[in-house]
Scaffold this active site. Structure first.
Site, PDB file in Angstrom:
ATOM      1  NE  ARG A   1      -2.965  -2.675   2.928  1.00 21.40           N
ATOM      2  CZ  ARG A   1      -4.150  -3.078   3.614  1.00 21.40           C
ATOM      3  NH1 ARG A   1      -4.567  -1.905   4.376  1.00 21.40           N
ATOM      4  NH2 ARG A   1      -4.415  -4.066   3.788  1.00 21.40           N
TER       5      ARG A   1
ATOM      6  CG  ASP B   1      -5.190  -2.865  -2.204  1.00 21.70           C
ATOM      7  OD1 ASP B   1      -4.907  -4.060  -2.267  1.00 21.70           O
ATOM      8  OD2 ASP B   1      -4.513  -2.272  -1.255  1.00 21.70           O
TER       9      ASP B   1
HETATM   10  O1  G3P Z   1       0.081  -7.902  -1.457  1.00 18.63           O
HETATM   11  C1  G3P Z   1      -1.203  -8.665  -1.212  1.00 18.63           C
HETATM   12  C2  G3P Z   1      -1.952  -8.128  -0.003  1.00 18.63           C
HETATM   13  O2  G3P Z   1      -1.876  -6.793  -0.201  1.00 18.63           O
HETATM   14  C3  G3P Z   1      -3.000  -8.767   0.264  1.00 18.63           C
HETATM   15  O3  G3P Z   1      -3.997  -8.234   1.379  1.00 18.63           O
HETATM   16  O4  G3P Z   1      -5.617  -7.144   2.433  1.00 18.63           O
HETATM   17  O5  G3P Z   1      -3.466  -6.216   2.398  1.00 18.63           O
HETATM   18  O6  G3P Z   1      -4.949  -6.428   0.249  1.00 18.63           O
HETATM   19  P1  G3P Z   1      -4.474  -6.876   1.561  1.00 18.63           P
HETATM   20 CA    CA Z   2      -3.325  -5.576  -1.345  1.00 15.14          CA
END
Ligand code: G3P
Ligand code: CA
Length: 251
Positions: free
Chosen positions: A18, A46
């Protein structure tokens, strides 16, 4: 396609999760800049889809946790979303942070760093998100600069059918008898298991099947353990932490 996880530095590639979600409001330009300043080789983000069909860089399908707004991302226009404060939830000093579009982040990243793009699907399922994503990659000629990942392996399969030359990775959070079969079934190149369930055998299994392996997790990750298993990449909310582990190992 394996080049997507290659690094000139020693040890596995570091992916700023992120951006650098431990140091700055996740999935904002400030977090992406921070990730690179902490020597991440790539940044992860994301995507969800707005009411007007724009790819929006935000983790949740709702605005509530990381912005001053509330409700579903898909029920707000890009302009409405970008008027929100996306930083104060993390710390008041970040009140100027806004939610970026994928288009903005890709323009910033082009020729500068690689981008790991996680397609978020479910419980809101976005029709045609794979087509929207490919259109944006092609507008900026960035097919070779991204890794597309998801827990939704159906959308990964559909994306790969449209763009066989873009690297993809299957996210999962369970210990599977043979994860390589799952990856091959959707023509993915990268296995992305939850770090705590990862074993040396799984890393060897991936490499024997000509796959890369890049575990994920939050700040609880033990980088000494993960790196010793021989992975190709690591994700980190604090990108300096795996980097420090690698530098200590060299001394
Ligand atoms: O890089 C994969 C990871 O980001 C998956 O989980 O919930 O942080 O999007 P999340
Ligand atoms: Ca992610």
């Amino acid at each position: 396609m394996k080049e997507i996880l290659q690094t000139k530095r020693s040890g596995p590639l570091v992916i700023g999760h992120r951006g650098a979600g431990g140091y700055a409001p996740e999935n904002t330009m400030v977090a992406f800049e921070r990730g690179l300043s902490l020597r991440a080789d790539a940044i992860e983000l994301d995507i969800n889809v707005s009411k007007d069909g724009e790819l929006i860089v935000i983790h949740d399908p709702t605005l509530d946790r990381t912005t001053s707004g509330s409700g579903l991302v898909c029920q707000h226009t890009t302009a409405e979303i970008q008027a929100l404060d996306a930083g104060s939830w993390f710390d008041p000093s970040f009140s100027a942070c806004r939610v970026p579009t994928l288009r903005e982040v890709l323009r910033w990243a082009r020729g500068r760093t690689r981008v790991v793009i996680e397609i978020k699907n479910g419980p809101v399922f976005y029709p045609n998100i794979e087509r929207l994503l490919l259109t944006q990659l092609d507008e900026l000629d960035m097919r070779q600069e991204v890794l597309v990942i998801s827990f939704d392996h159906i959308v990964l399969r559909d994306f790969k059918a449209l763009a066989p030359d873009v690297a993809t990775g299957v996210l999962y959070a369970s210990r599977l008898p043979d994860p390589t079969v799952m990856a091959k079934s959707v023509n993915a190149e990268v296995l992305m298991p939850y770090w705590a369930l990862l074993t040396r055998e799984e890393v060897e299994q991936a490499h024997a099947a000509d796959l890369l392996i890049s575990p994920w997790g939050g700040p609880e990750q033990n980088y000494e353990h993960i790196i010793a298993l021989g992975v190709d990449a690591v994700g980190a909310d604090y990108p300096d932490r795996p980097r420090d582990v690698m530098e200590r190992a060299q001394q």
